[in-house]
Design a protein around this motif. Structure first.
Motif, mmCIF file in Angstrom:
data_model
loop_
_atom_site.group_PDB
_atom_site.id
_atom_site.type_symbol
_atom_site.label_atom_id
_atom_site.label_comp_id
_atom_site.label_asym_id
_atom_site.label_seq_id
_atom_site.Cartn_x
_atom_site.Cartn_y
_atom_site.Cartn_z
ATOM 1 N N VAL A 225 -0.457 -5.752 -3.546
ATOM 2 C CA VAL A 225 0.676 -5.139 -2.852
ATOM 3 C C VAL A 225 1.317 -4.070 -3.736
ATOM 4 O O VAL A 225 1.564 -2.948 -3.289
ATOM 5 C CB VAL A 225 1.721 -6.203 -2.437
ATOM 6 C CG1 VAL A 225 2.978 -5.554 -1.903
ATOM 7 C CG2 VAL A 225 1.122 -7.157 -1.419
ATOM 8 N N ARG A 226 1.585 -4.419 -5.006
ATOM 9 C CA ARG A 226 2.217 -3.455 -5.915
ATOM 10 C C ARG A 226 1.361 -2.204 -6.067
ATOM 11 O O ARG A 226 1.885 -1.100 -6.094
ATOM 12 C CB ARG A 226 2.449 -4.069 -7.302
ATOM 13 C CG ARG A 226 3.456 -5.181 -7.352
ATOM 14 C CD ARG A 226 4.865 -4.734 -6.965
ATOM 15 N NE ARG A 226 5.149 -5.299 -5.676
ATOM 16 C CZ ARG A 226 5.911 -4.775 -4.732
ATOM 17 N NH1 ARG A 226 6.546 -3.669 -4.902
ATOM 18 N NH2 ARG A 226 6.084 -5.338 -3.573
ATOM 19 N N ALA A 227 0.053 -2.386 -6.172
ATOM 20 C CA ALA A 227 -0.840 -1.234 -6.337
ATOM 21 C C ALA A 227 -0.750 -0.315 -5.121
ATOM 22 O O ALA A 227 -0.675 0.921 -5.272
ATOM 23 C CB ALA A 227 -2.274 -1.706 -6.548
ATOM 24 N N ARG A 228 -0.744 -0.885 -3.924
ATOM 25 C CA ARG A 228 -0.667 -0.069 -2.703
ATOM 26 C C ARG A 228 0.685 0.636 -2.596
ATOM 27 O O ARG A 228 0.755 1.798 -2.193
ATOM 28 C CB ARG A 228 -0.920 -0.924 -1.463
ATOM 29 C CG ARG A 228 -2.330 -1.413 -1.354
ATOM 30 C CD ARG A 228 -3.271 -0.257 -1.117
ATOM 31 N NE ARG A 228 -4.627 -0.745 -1.000
ATOM 32 C CZ ARG A 228 -5.680 0.034 -0.956
ATOM 33 N NH1 ARG A 228 -5.552 1.340 -1.008
ATOM 34 N NH2 ARG A 228 -6.877 -0.475 -0.868
ATOM 35 N N VAL A 229 1.754 -0.079 -2.934
ATOM 36 C CA VAL A 229 3.081 0.556 -2.901
ATOM 37 C C VAL A 229 3.125 1.702 -3.904
ATOM 38 O O VAL A 229 3.624 2.798 -3.598
ATOM 39 C CB VAL A 229 4.206 -0.469 -3.160
ATOM 40 C CG1 VAL A 229 5.554 0.226 -3.343
ATOM 41 C CG2 VAL A 229 4.281 -1.473 -2.013
ATOM 42 N N ASN A 230 2.572 1.490 -5.083
ATOM 43 C CA ASN A 230 2.560 2.558 -6.084
ATOM 44 C C ASN A 230 1.742 3.758 -5.624
ATOM 45 O O ASN A 230 2.147 4.908 -5.827
ATOM 46 C CB ASN A 230 2.031 2.038 -7.419
ATOM 47 C CG ASN A 230 3.034 1.148 -8.126
ATOM 48 O OD1 ASN A 230 4.236 1.249 -7.901
ATOM 49 N ND2 ASN A 230 2.553 0.258 -8.963
ATOM 50 N N LEU A 231 0.588 3.507 -5.005
ATOM 51 C CA LEU A 231 -0.210 4.612 -4.468
ATOM 52 C C LEU A 231 0.557 5.359 -3.376
ATOM 53 O O LEU A 231 0.518 6.597 -3.308
ATOM 54 C CB LEU A 231 -1.538 4.092 -3.917
ATOM 55 C CG LEU A 231 -2.563 3.665 -4.949
ATOM 56 C CD1 LEU A 231 -3.743 2.963 -4.272
ATOM 57 C CD2 LEU A 231 -3.052 4.865 -5.748
ATOM 58 N N GLY A 232 1.238 4.619 -2.538
ATOM 59 C CA GLY A 232 2.066 5.251 -1.512
ATOM 60 C C GLY A 232 3.173 6.092 -2.116
ATOM 61 O O GLY A 232 3.460 7.202 -1.650
ATOM 62 N N ASN A 233 3.787 5.574 -3.174
ATOM 63 C CA ASN A 233 4.858 6.330 -3.840
ATOM 64 C C ASN A 233 4.331 7.622 -4.453
ATOM 65 O O ASN A 233 4.999 8.665 -4.380
ATOM 66 C CB ASN A 233 5.525 5.473 -4.912
ATOM 67 C CG ASN A 233 6.377 4.377 -4.318
ATOM 68 O OD1 ASN A 233 6.735 4.399 -3.152
ATOM 69 N ND2 ASN A 233 6.692 3.381 -5.121
ATOM 70 N N ARG B 152 11.265 3.691 -2.808
ATOM 71 C CA ARG B 152 11.533 2.754 -3.901
ATOM 72 C C ARG B 152 10.283 2.580 -4.750
ATOM 73 O O ARG B 152 9.176 2.486 -4.220
ATOM 74 C CB ARG B 152 11.930 1.400 -3.358
ATOM 75 C CG ARG B 152 13.253 1.430 -2.678
ATOM 76 C CD ARG B 152 13.625 0.046 -2.269
ATOM 77 N NE ARG B 152 14.931 0.134 -1.632
ATOM 78 C CZ ARG B 152 15.441 -0.813 -0.909
ATOM 79 N NH1 ARG B 152 14.784 -1.924 -0.716
ATOM 80 N NH2 ARG B 152 16.632 -0.665 -0.367
ATOM 81 N N ASP B 153 10.468 2.508 -6.041
ATOM 82 C CA ASP B 153 9.352 2.240 -6.942
ATOM 83 C C ASP B 153 9.035 0.756 -6.937
ATOM 84 O O ASP B 153 9.935 -0.082 -6.916
ATOM 85 C CB ASP B 153 9.699 2.646 -8.381
ATOM 86 C CG ASP B 153 9.734 4.148 -8.546
ATOM 87 O OD1 ASP B 153 8.920 4.822 -7.885
ATOM 88 O OD2 ASP B 153 10.551 4.636 -9.332
ATOM 89 N N ALA B 154 7.763 0.457 -6.962
ATOM 90 C CA ALA B 154 7.349 -0.941 -7.071
ATOM 91 C C ALA B 154 7.596 -1.402 -8.505
ATOM 92 O O ALA B 154 7.538 -0.622 -9.436
ATOM 93 C CB ALA B 154 5.872 -1.086 -6.733
#
Length: 79
Positions: free
Chosen positions: A2-10, A76-78
């Motif tokens: 999840v964190r990796a995907r949120v970071n890629l999205g960011n 928001r940053d993960a």
């Protein structure tokens, strides 16, 4: 994951690639639909694309609102 995907999205969002950001936030939510950062950031991505405003509003779940306050101009940053 999840964190990796949120970071890629960011990263995509910071480049102004909102459609890719939307896709990554949706992928994060496919793993954990209650992730506050992914929900919040998906809402921002949808709003930036002027589409699916009802979905953007629904994405900002109570859990997303309870996450740390974020600037309104950036996802928001993960952690």
């Amino acid at each position: 994951m999840v964190r990796a995907r949120v970071n890629l999205g960011n990263l995509s969002a910071r480049k102004g690639d909102w459609s890719t950001a939307e896709r990554e936030f949706r992928r994060a939510l496919s793993v954990d639909r209650d992730d506050g950062d992914a929900n919040n950031n998906l809402a921002v991505a949808l709003l930036q694309q002027d589409k699916k405003l009802d979905e953007a509003e629904a994405a900002v779940t109570p859990r997303a609102r309870q996450a740390q306050p974020a600037r309104h101009d950036l996802p928001r940053d993960a952690r």
